[in-house]
Design a protein around this motif. Structure first.
Motif, short mmCIF file in Angstrom:
data_model
loop_
_atom_site.label_atom_id
_atom_site.label_comp_id
_atom_site.label_asym_id
_atom_site.label_seq_id
_atom_site.Cartn_x
_atom_site.Cartn_y
_atom_site.Cartn_z
N ASN A 68 0.75 -0.96 0.12
CA ASN A 68 -0.01 -0.48 -0.15
C ASN A 68 0.71 1.39 -0.39
O ASN A 68 0.69 2.32 0.22
N SER A 69 1.81 1.50 -0.14
CA SER A 69 2.66 2.42 -0.48
C SER A 69 3.58 2.54 -2.41
O SER A 69 3.49 2.06 -2.91
N VAL B 71 4.72 6.97 -0.29
CA VAL B 71 3.78 7.37 0.32
C VAL B 71 3.08 6.34 1.06
O VAL B 71 2.85 4.98 -0.02
N THR C 187 -0.96 4.53 1.75
CA THR C 187 -2.15 5.14 2.85
C THR C 187 -2.41 3.76 3.47
O THR C 187 -2.40 2.62 2.98
N TRP C 188 -3.26 4.77 4.21
CA TRP C 188 -4.04 3.50 4.92
C TRP C 188 -5.55 3.66 4.88
O TRP C 188 -6.51 4.76 4.87
N ALA D 128 -2.46 8.94 4.78
CA ALA D 128 -1.59 9.04 4.00
C ALA D 128 -0.24 9.18 5.08
O ALA D 128 -0.49 9.70 5.50
N GLU E 50 -10.05 5.90 -0.96
CA GLU E 50 -8.84 5.68 -0.85
C GLU E 50 -8.46 6.58 -1.58
O GLU E 50 -7.27 7.63 -0.97
N ALA F 78 -6.80 10.09 0.09
CA ALA F 78 -5.47 10.18 0.87
C ALA F 78 -4.72 10.52 0.01
O ALA F 78 -3.35 11.14 0.47
N ARG F 79 -4.59 9.78 -1.48
CA ARG F 79 -3.65 10.26 -2.18
C ARG F 79 -3.63 12.20 -2.18
O ARG F 79 -2.63 12.28 -2.92
#
Lengths: 368, 368, 368, 368
Positions: free
Chosen positions: C4-5, C12, C14-15, C25, C130, C133-134
């Motif tokens: 997830n990076s 980065v 994110t979660w 993030a 999601e 977060a980006r």
């Protein structure tokens, strides 16, 4: 991430077995435009080369490095540098017996358990020959460091053989290259010669402590928490065959200190902060201070010895195993140039990372 | 690769400063379907929590962990697990003075040099509070290990305070939880109590040696050369605040051994190979043997002490600095649960990697 | 490496899930000393925020970003930046039914197959939430880029909705912010309004093509072979939910060109090489040329629609599934700020890597 | 992370330039115990080999692969596999002129800008010869996949040359190996032959679209968000020389679909879910569904053509450059086996990661 690579930006991947056609290293992420030639790398390999005196394995390997890629007209291009070292002195012998026997203290047991098979010839991938590839990669790192940080110097030496340590008061850097032990204490070197002869003749081996010091390291190299300079050094040194412990600065002895004796007090010197001691080994909070970076590591005695020890066969039978062949009675000796190479790689890698994140230099000045 | 992450497949990224609103860890790559709750992680944090007795910092932090993502109905989903711990007891005080002063032995100097600025409140990112996030992540790793390798157990203890080591003959695992030092030797624990009281009253601090042992570790974990199990452990432990040395098995003492005394001889037991000693610390050639994995690390004394030591200001002036505030007189005590957490994370990570590459289990059998 | 990076140096992670307490993030490797505040990131999130007009989901989320770490007194410190966005408008409804049903075209099937369980509430981790977060992480990247490369600008727009593409001759950058489609062609925007109303009322959805252009990109960003700038962009854009294709410059149309029409001829301009066309999309051999970097990506239509489609239950029964709830009839609209954020992150990451390896700047000059 | 590596667990690092002594790949993380020989890899290289007919470069290279490490007695050992291919047909000619000239559309410009120097001989590192190393690595991946997932098959073909696409109704897989274009439509292959002859004689080149399909891919491969299977494929394919676009399933055409036409409806088949269409290209939410994984990529026309185009010299002079030498008039042809190799590597890598995280298999069953 890969299993046989280390480094973040300056990334080294080694490959090869003791008795295959060759071993080598791919060096990726090298800065471009740096003067680099086989002739510039070879001297570092010569320092590690086996068969140089009676205290190292009698395998005769010229360890000639070939640069197969990544340079043009004597300069690095920024693309991957393939360094290849051919294996020449592979004694033909029957490894069938060894393939089914596991020496105590040796990786052949765990390779078998993990993979279900292994290349048993000369230790295969777990042979100390792998460290020649590290030394070649370290030669690249040194060439780049010489271009980027001219004052930086790296010096390894052996400070203990078996239980016999050097006298720190007798430390003489000029002595290191004058004896077969890279020993900075001439009296200790003489003692070690006699001791190691006896150990070798007894069919045994002995451990050692190696110290590597880098001076002229700019402050600011390292990172908080997991990519600490000391954490990277610990991983790098512990990844060398037979290493069982890594110390930074005061190391294990730091446990016995108090806060008031351990803290390296500072004064302001003409060029910036100066320190009255170096228990920190040049690293605070994972980041270099500008002091010498000091690392020590313990190398266990070679487990390939003539003295029979109880091991197992693949069938589960208990057997006495005496390892004939050409082995180092004190593998710590040849670990000295390997430790230097790892230091060079780690420092350059952290230097490039620091430059990437911050632009390089020392963002935070002290004084004027 | 990232500066604040560790692990290959089971990957932990920590974040947060001592005096920000919170600290935490993102755990990525966790296997799905494992029972996990805040209640299951909290006990590990409680072991590390400050303010529990007079031998640790008096900062009062409940260190309550919140799971913000990655679980559903009490089970892990295989997606990132965010573990957050709010900072509650942030003493309001003026940090302006400290912001311009660099304590000897402290990371505030190197953070300043590297970044040109830093969060000075309570040490910012270099605070020992960061280790709470590791312990939370370790709680996740333990839950997964409990599901995948039921017999695996991890036990940390403090085996030396200052120069005063435990008596190995008096080692009693049951004693560890009965004293404030996680000390397995009740006599030593009593001695340490008196000594540490004196040190604390003198405005000083002291170092320690922590030992972490994992039993029931399956053979085959690790990898040749750079992702060796011991190299990963060395990096993991050295990345803990104030750690200056890491040993595997015999560690530094291996240097003083001979090959015939160091090699752990084997015999065939009912369940596979057995070893007559464990100088290897459960790791040969970077791969676990099935014996207990034994790691020790030295924790330096806290550099934040009441005794004045000479440091510098940002302007380059030499000043005597005495650090008031709530600091651990022996930060090694609280490093015990941190070392356990790192062991759990590294073992699980290597277990997942082994499973990825080989399918898991022990591909190479010995005996019938 | 972690699942997830993304990113090499500017990394980065994110979660978070759609219906958990929060998403976020962690941004690691950020250069220090850059002005950064929640107020500076929020406008980018506001552009992506749902519920702004009838063409996006009616979920009402303020998407307020909180910086939990990594800054001090309004500047980045070089340590990890935790960006948290709380989920507020989580409709309480029974997800039990959905948990056992797999919509055609939706990730709930594959999450179930892979993990054996999933968080079914609002799509869990596969939710378009999601991407918030980006966008927050992209806000950090933009702040750094503004400090390091002042002339660099990133502009996304939607260039096709369904089969209806803009007229390139009518491209007007000023128009982009004036309509709910980020459409640079006012006539197309009007047409799309009518079409999308009809699609929405029919309980259906539609795909789109998004274009992101970065101007002022310095030459030299990228790397040979696997870390090519275009390879990183392809991975970054393809990782956005619902994206099914990524083009650089002429993209798929390059297949139809000849070498003589495709090659962007050069002339010497006052500031360096100039190009007579930009089929390359600003990237040759994986490295930026200095021309605008142009990326397009196709976003498939949302599979969550009111029109019933045949799916399966966990028991294997065939069922007609109509997805009620608040879904975007054209999720491509909200992908515009997400694509911009990914462009910002990738460019900054490559800029830091270039600086790390080469020292930065343009090592190879052309002309005087 | 390294610039010339790809893959997470199954990790490939390539090295070498067009006119150096050799090129190659190190494959790390390979499962042990898999039958592997040079004879098993060579056929894949033979498919990509230059000089096989008038439609590819006339450089004569046998492209013989040598395995220098990582196998023992015909099986992989789990250690790094070094694959070396010697360069034999390096035409001696004066590259001094070319070293100072930048062809439009070619990487020599950007390598110069980035690094300040480059190896100009035959394109150096940016030569299409680098792809031979990928094909060799792909041969290793195929050998492992054959052992782990026997039913998995990978088939590449060229589906468009210039603007001339195949007729999907005439798709005949058996035809692919019967013509020099890997074209599944015999009528198209005939047309392309005439067209390419004309293009070649005109001193020009042409682009192409390549499609790679993998059948028998188990469901569950991939990961949420950044390590999505499609994101990894996009990066892998875009990293191939001259590729300008990557599509998954419906690809760019997905933009023109509605939700009701795009979603692949499901029914229950005897072995699990079946799909009535495959717009998803076998991937939902970044994870494989069990359907065929379908990737297409556009290859731009070679920029090395006889037709003069305006470029620059290092001194900044505008010059007409016609590239003599042995170049592919349609480099897309030889990209077919390269695309297959990248597919093999990515699928195996994700398979190992899936096995690492979940234990392998399909944790979530559907139906009885």
């Amino acid at each position: 991430m890969s299993l046989n690579s280390f480094g973040h930006l300056f990334r080294v991947t080694t490959w090869g077995e003791s008795h295959g056609p060759a071993i080598g290293a791919v060096v990726d992420g090298c800065p471009p435009g740096v003067a680099l030639s086989e002739a510039g790398i070879q001297p570092w390999l010569d320092r590690r080369r086996p068969g140089q005196n009676r205290f190292t394995t009698q395998r005769q390997e010229p360890d000639t490095v070939e640069i197969l890629s990544g340079t043009y007209e004597g300069r690095t291009t920024g693309t991957p540098i393939q360094l290849m070292i051919r294996n020449l002195d592979q004694r033909s012998k029957d490894y069938a017996a060894i393939a089914d026997r596991f020496r105590p203290g040796h990786a052949d047991l765990t390779y078998h358990l993990k993979y279900g098979l292994r290349d048993p010839r000369g230790g295969g991938r777990s042979s100390a020959r792998e460290t020649a590839a590290r030394v070649a990669a370290g030669g690249v790192a040194r060439a780049v460091l010489a271009a980027l940080v001219p004052g930086l110097a790296i010096r390894g030496c052996m400070v203990q053989m078996g239980a016999d340590a050097i006298d720190r008061a007798a430390f003489d850097a000029a002595e290191i290259d004058r004896n077969p032990f890279w020993c900075p204490d001439s009296a200790a070197a003489r003692r070690w010669g006699g001791r190691l002869d006896a150990i070798r003749k007894a069919g045994d081996s002995v451990g050692a402590v190696v110290e590597v010091e880098a001076t002229g390291v700019p402050p600011g190299l390292g990172a908080p928490v997991y990519a600490k300079l000391d954490a990277d050094l610990a991983q790098a040194m512990m990844s060398i065959n037979a290493v069982k412990a890594v110390e930074i600065g005061a190391g294990m002895a730091a446990a016995a200190l108090t806060g008031s004796t351990n803290a390296d007090e500072m004064r302001m010197g003409p060029a910036g902060p100066e320190f009255l001691s170096n228990n920190a080994g040049g690293i605070l909070g994972g980041i270099s201070t500008g002091q010498p970076v000091v690392v020590r590591f313990a190398v266990k005695p070679t487990s390939s010895i003539l003295t029979p020890r109880q091991g197992l066969t693949a069938a589960g039978e208990e057997v006495q195993i005496a390892t004939r062949g050409r082995h180092d009675p004190c593998v710590g000796i040849r670990a000295v140039p390997v430790g230097e190479a790892m230091m060079a790689c780690v420092l350059l890698d952290q230097l490039l990372m620091h430059r990437g994140q911050t632009g390089g230099g020392v963002p935070g000045r002290i004084g004027g």
